[in-house]
Motif scaffolding. Sequence first.
Motif, PDB file in Angstrom:
ATOM      1  N   HIS A 171       0.815  -1.218   0.000  1.00 34.30           N
ATOM      2  CA  HIS A 171       0.000   0.000   0.000  1.00 34.30           C
ATOM      3  C   HIS A 171       0.853   1.274   0.000  1.00 34.30           C
ATOM      4  CE1 HIS A 171      -3.956  -1.814   0.290  1.00 34.30           C
ATOM      5  NE2 HIS A 171      -3.446  -2.701   1.142  1.00 34.30           N
ATOM      6  N   ASP A 172       2.166   1.108   0.049  1.00 26.91           N
ATOM      7  CA  ASP A 172       3.058   2.260  -0.062  1.00 26.91           C
ATOM      8  C   ASP A 172       3.495   2.501  -1.503  1.00 26.91           C
ATOM      9  OD1 ASP A 172       3.004   2.652   2.695  1.00 26.91           O
ATOM     10  OD2 ASP A 172       4.658   1.240   3.023  1.00 26.91           O
ATOM     11  N   LEU A 173       3.211   1.555  -2.377  1.00 29.97           N
ATOM     12  CA  LEU A 173       3.655   1.676  -3.767  1.00 29.97           C
ATOM     13  C   LEU A 173       3.159   2.944  -4.460  1.00 29.97           C
ATOM     14  CD1 LEU A 173       3.363  -2.002  -5.101  1.00 29.97           C
ATOM     15  CD2 LEU A 173       5.438  -0.748  -4.477  1.00 29.97           C
ATOM     16  N   PRO A 174       1.911   3.358  -4.279  1.00 30.50           N
ATOM     17  CA  PRO A 174       1.454   4.555  -4.993  1.00 30.50           C
ATOM     18  C   PRO A 174       2.262   5.805  -4.685  1.00 30.50           C
ATOM     19  CG  PRO A 174      -0.437   3.321  -4.212  1.00 30.50           C
ATOM     20  CD  PRO A 174       0.776   2.684  -3.595  1.00 30.50           C
ATOM     21  N   HIS A 175       2.546   6.091  -3.422  1.00 24.85           N
ATOM     22  CA  HIS A 175       3.273   7.329  -3.126  1.00 24.85           C
ATOM     23  C   HIS A 175       4.786   7.142  -3.187  1.00 24.85           C
ATOM     24  CE1 HIS A 175       3.232   5.527   0.997  1.00 24.85           C
ATOM     25  NE2 HIS A 175       4.425   6.119   1.071  1.00 24.85           N
ATOM     26  N   LEU A 176       5.278   5.879  -3.156  1.00 23.21           N
ATOM     27  CA  LEU A 176       6.723   5.657  -3.277  1.00 23.21           C
ATOM     28  C   LEU A 176       7.172   5.653  -4.737  1.00 23.21           C
ATOM     29  CD1 LEU A 176       7.431   2.842  -0.630  1.00 23.21           C
ATOM     30  CD2 LEU A 176       8.015   5.278  -0.472  1.00 23.21           C
ATOM     31  N   TYR A 177       6.463   4.884  -5.579  1.00 24.04           N
ATOM     32  CA  TYR A 177       6.918   4.708  -6.964  1.00 24.04           C
ATOM     33  C   TYR A 177       5.812   4.911  -8.001  1.00 24.04           C
ATOM     34  CZ  TYR A 177      10.459   2.367  -4.152  1.00 24.04           C
ATOM     35  OH  TYR A 177      11.412   2.065  -3.187  1.00 24.04           O
ATOM     36  N   ALA A 178       4.680   5.448  -7.605  1.00 18.04           N
ATOM     37  CA  ALA A 178       3.552   5.666  -8.518  1.00 18.04           C
ATOM     38  C   ALA A 178       3.105   4.357  -9.175  1.00 18.04           C
ATOM     39  CB  ALA A 178       3.910   6.708  -9.578  1.00 18.04           C
ATOM     40  N   LEU A 179       3.141   3.280  -8.389  1.00 18.31           N
ATOM     41  CA  LEU A 179       2.698   1.965  -8.840  1.00 18.31           C
ATOM     42  C   LEU A 179       1.500   1.529  -8.013  1.00 18.31           C
ATOM     43  CD1 LEU A 179       6.165   0.156  -9.153  1.00 18.31           C
ATOM     44  CD2 LEU A 179       4.860   1.259 -10.981  1.00 18.31           C
ATOM     45  N   GLY A 180       0.691   0.639  -8.565  1.00 16.16           N
ATOM     46  CA  GLY A 180      -0.461   0.120  -7.844  1.00 16.16           C
ATOM     47  C   GLY A 180      -0.717  -1.326  -8.226  1.00 16.16           C
ATOM     48  N   HIS A 181      -1.699  -1.943  -7.595  1.00 18.50           N
ATOM     49  CA  HIS A 181      -2.036  -3.336  -7.909  1.00 18.50           C
ATOM     50  C   HIS A 181      -3.509  -3.589  -7.658  1.00 18.50           C
ATOM     51  CE1 HIS A 181      -2.625  -4.795  -3.770  1.00 18.50           C
ATOM     52  NE2 HIS A 181      -1.600  -4.028  -3.424  1.00 18.50           N
ATOM     53  N   THR A 182      -4.071  -4.544  -8.401  1.00 22.19           N
ATOM     54  CA  THR A 182      -5.439  -5.023  -8.245  1.00 22.19           C
ATOM     55  C   THR A 182      -5.511  -6.408  -8.862  1.00 22.19           C
ATOM     56  OG1 THR A 182      -7.778  -4.512  -8.606  1.00 22.19           O
ATOM     57  CG2 THR A 182      -6.273  -4.044 -10.418  1.00 22.19           C
ATOM     58  N   ASN A 183      -6.688  -7.048  -8.794  1.00 22.62           N
ATOM     59  CA  ASN A 183      -6.881  -8.383  -9.357  1.00 22.62           C
ATOM     60  C   ASN A 183      -8.139  -8.420 -10.204  1.00 22.62           C
ATOM     61  OD1 ASN A 183      -4.631  -9.782  -8.133  1.00 22.62           O
ATOM     62  ND2 ASN A 183      -5.738  -9.710  -6.182  1.00 22.62           N
ATOM     63  N   ILE A 184      -8.207  -9.388 -11.109  1.00 20.82           N
ATOM     64  CA  ILE A 184      -9.378  -9.531 -11.959  1.00 20.82           C
ATOM     65  C   ILE A 184     -10.508 -10.251 -11.225  1.00 20.82           C
ATOM     66  CG2 ILE A 184      -8.571 -11.698 -12.999  1.00 20.82           C
ATOM     67  CD1 ILE A 184      -9.873 -10.791 -15.620  1.00 20.82           C
ATOM     68  N   VAL A 185     -10.172 -11.120 -10.264  1.00 18.62           N
ATOM     69  CA  VAL A 185     -11.156 -11.823  -9.439  1.00 18.62           C
ATOM     70  C   VAL A 185     -10.839 -11.555  -7.978  1.00 18.62           C
ATOM     71  CG1 VAL A 185     -12.137 -14.064  -8.798  1.00 18.62           C
ATOM     72  CG2 VAL A 185     -11.512 -13.622 -11.180  1.00 18.62           C
ATOM     73  N   LYS A 186     -11.876 -11.309  -7.202  1.00 16.83           N
ATOM     74  CA  LYS A 186     -11.678 -10.927  -5.810  1.00 16.83           C
ATOM     75  C   LYS A 186     -11.581 -12.111  -4.863  1.00 16.83           C
ATOM     76  CE  LYS A 186     -13.511  -7.815  -2.252  1.00 16.83           C
ATOM     77  NZ  LYS A 186     -14.591  -6.844  -1.911  1.00 16.83           N
ATOM     78  N   ARG A 187     -12.329 -13.184  -5.113  1.00 18.44           N
ATOM     79  CA  ARG A 187     -12.376 -14.282  -4.145  1.00 18.44           C
ATOM     80  C   ARG A 187     -11.068 -15.066  -4.130  1.00 18.44           C
ATOM     81  NH1 ARG A 187     -13.823 -19.815  -5.211  1.00 18.44           N
ATOM     82  NH2 ARG A 187     -14.096 -20.283  -7.427  1.00 18.44           N
ATOM     83  N   PRO A 188     -10.611 -15.505  -2.952  1.00 12.28           N
ATOM     84  CA  PRO A 188      -9.340 -16.220  -2.842  1.00 12.28           C
ATOM     85  C   PRO A 188      -9.478 -17.708  -3.137  1.00 12.28           C
ATOM     86  CG  PRO A 188     -10.252 -15.858  -0.666  1.00 12.28           C
ATOM     87  CD  PRO A 188     -11.192 -15.199  -1.625  1.00 12.28           C
ATOM     88  N   THR A 189      -8.413 -18.273  -3.683  1.00 13.80           N
ATOM     89  CA  THR A 189      -8.294 -19.718  -3.878  1.00 13.80           C
ATOM     90  C   THR A 189      -6.833 -20.101  -3.689  1.00 13.80           C
ATOM     91  OG1 THR A 189      -7.933 -19.478  -6.270  1.00 13.80           O
ATOM     92  CG2 THR A 189     -10.203 -19.875  -5.541  1.00 13.80           C
ATOM     93  N   LYS A 190      -6.593 -21.369  -3.496  1.00 12.80           N
ATOM     94  CA  LYS A 190      -5.219 -21.840  -3.353  1.00 12.80           C
ATOM     95  C   LYS A 190      -4.470 -21.713  -4.664  1.00 12.80           C
ATOM     96  CE  LYS A 190      -2.478 -25.885  -2.029  1.00 12.80           C
ATOM     97  NZ  LYS A 190      -2.523 -27.310  -1.592  1.00 12.80           N
ATOM     98  N   ASP A 191      -5.169 -21.983  -5.759  1.00 13.17           N
ATOM     99  CA  ASP A 191      -4.563 -21.963  -7.088  1.00 13.17           C
ATOM    100  C   ASP A 191      -5.506 -21.231  -8.031  1.00 13.17           C
ATOM    101  OD1 ASP A 191      -3.324 -22.406  -9.471  1.00 13.17           O
ATOM    102  OD2 ASP A 191      -3.243 -24.587  -9.318  1.00 13.17           O
TER     103      ASP A 191
END
Length: 304
Positions: free
Chosen positions: A166-186
């Motif tokens: 969560h520091d990536l945006p103000h440290l290096y102007a980078l971000g992250h997200t996912n295409i699917v929200k629910r978790p799985t092992k694989d």
Amino acid sequence: MHQDREALYKMDQAPASSFGGALQQYAFEETPNRRVTWQSSSIKDQPSPTTTASPRGRPLPKAPSSQTSSPATSTKRKAANSTTSPLPSKKKRPSSSYAPPSKYAHLTNLLTDSLAPNLICVFIGVNPGIRTATTGHAYSHPSNLFWKLCHSSGCTPRLCKPEEDHDLPHLYALGHTNIVKRPTKDASELSREEMDEGVEVLEEKCRRWRPESVCIVGKSIWESLWRVRHGRKIGKEEFRYGWQDEGENMGVVKEGEDPWEGAKVFVATTTSGLAAGMRPHEKEGGLEGIGGVGEKEEGGEGDS
């Protein structure tokens, strides 16, 4: 009777004048009672084929019964019947590795997006793994090479920890997200429908935050984007890693007071440790093309 046999024997021993002449010795003749009999050109009283003796005195083979079929005939009949009968329609079945949401319903997903306006690049993963979901930090599984590859490819000037996501945006102007929200092992435990449903969500995030570029971390994500956009599966000759054509930009805004050309798309290899078919240097090569876009002075998913 003895004389007739001698005459027949002499006739058999004498060479035929021609092939046609030899055939005339054994001609078929239709009798009044519609029974077929053997007829020799010189002998009229030979037994019919229905008897046990042939014109030369040898037993005749019995004709096969019309009620009995040979194995070959039965096989042909079965093959004919199988081709004419309609085949049952096959229902689409989910992948053998698919896991329904109920399997991981006990998990609380603590991971949230790390986004901000006008970022240089947003990394798009598949979905949170179990460790990522429980810790709330992206790509936190020890086998995932995301953070190492971000540093070695030049996306970050130093090796960052998952806890710094969560520091990536103000440290290096980078971000992250996912295409699917629910978790799985694989990631293979997700369905194709889930992946495709997440495409429009990604488009909306790009329209809202308007990053300069997005990095697709994994081939399967790009395949879903392509299916939704083009209505078909991407061909082998169409797929390529790296920067895509401008026509594939994400989050394009064509109408309104503030139109936008969209975020440029870069497709990288997966960084998941579960991708055993790819070596670390091959995964690193997938991020080298986007390395350097996050260069900024400090201070300013597969199994993720």
